[in-house]
Design an enzyme around this catalytic site. Sequence first.
Site, PDB file in Angstrom:
ATOM      1  N   ASN A  71       0.830  -1.208   0.000  1.00 52.65           N
ATOM      2  CA  ASN A  71       0.000   0.000   0.000  1.00 52.65           C
ATOM      3  C   ASN A  71       0.864   1.258   0.000  1.00 52.65           C
ATOM      4  O   ASN A  71       0.594   2.204  -0.742  1.00 52.65           O
ATOM      5  CB  ASN A  71      -0.931   0.020   1.211  1.00 52.65           C
ATOM      6  CG  ASN A  71      -2.188  -0.778   1.009  1.00 52.65           C
ATOM      7  OD1 ASN A  71      -2.613  -1.003  -0.109  1.00 52.65           O
ATOM      8  ND2 ASN A  71      -2.781  -1.229   2.096  1.00 52.65           N
ATOM      9  N   ASP A 106      -5.654  -7.600   5.976  1.00 50.96           N
ATOM     10  CA  ASP A 106      -4.987  -8.593   5.124  1.00 50.96           C
ATOM     11  C   ASP A 106      -5.015  -9.979   5.752  1.00 50.96           C
ATOM     12  O   ASP A 106      -4.153 -10.805   5.491  1.00 50.96           O
ATOM     13  CB  ASP A 106      -3.543  -8.154   4.834  1.00 50.96           C
ATOM     14  CG  ASP A 106      -2.688  -8.087   6.084  1.00 50.96           C
ATOM     15  OD1 ASP A 106      -3.248  -7.973   7.200  1.00 50.96           O
ATOM     16  OD2 ASP A 106      -1.452  -8.145   5.962  1.00 50.96           O
TER      17      ASP A 106
END
Length: 182
Positions: A71, A106
Amino acid sequence: MEVPALAAALPAVGWALHSGLLARRLAAARRDPLTGLYTRAGWTTRAEHVLAKHPGALVLLVDLDDFKAINDNHGHAAGDAVLTATADRLTAWCGRHGIAARLGGDEFAAIVPNLGTVSLFDLWTALDQPVTHNGHALPVSASVGHCLSAELPVPTLTDALSAADAAMYAAKGHSRRNNTPR
């Protein structure tokens, strides 16, 4: 139809429409909007049913390694692509009889009724493949913890998840690229 009968039927029609809308909203709340996988609540209910029918079920927890770096370095769209690819890979590995979920962030979970129908090495290999996003190959790896519920004194989903969580963090303590999943 007579007016009094129509007036009496309108509230019933309204309640039927309202109940259908609520059922659709509840079903949507049990699915992760990004990956299409079950959320924790939707998965837990189904996983408990699988465990009740198949006391030798395999319970997994999967956590992507260094996901924050994807990210930070490539943007959230790249992170979303990795999450979606992970969900697809986990779903394919589970097959028709297993159930996968995105627990949040995640972290993923899965349950399969029988270890004999799947290979943990195949899952590890699938999860360890790069994901292509905007022409870039993003490295992906995951730590996988598992628990065979038959090995527990009392095969509850809570205990199986705790054992899988401990195994996952033990796997995170080792170099993933040099070890196969335990």
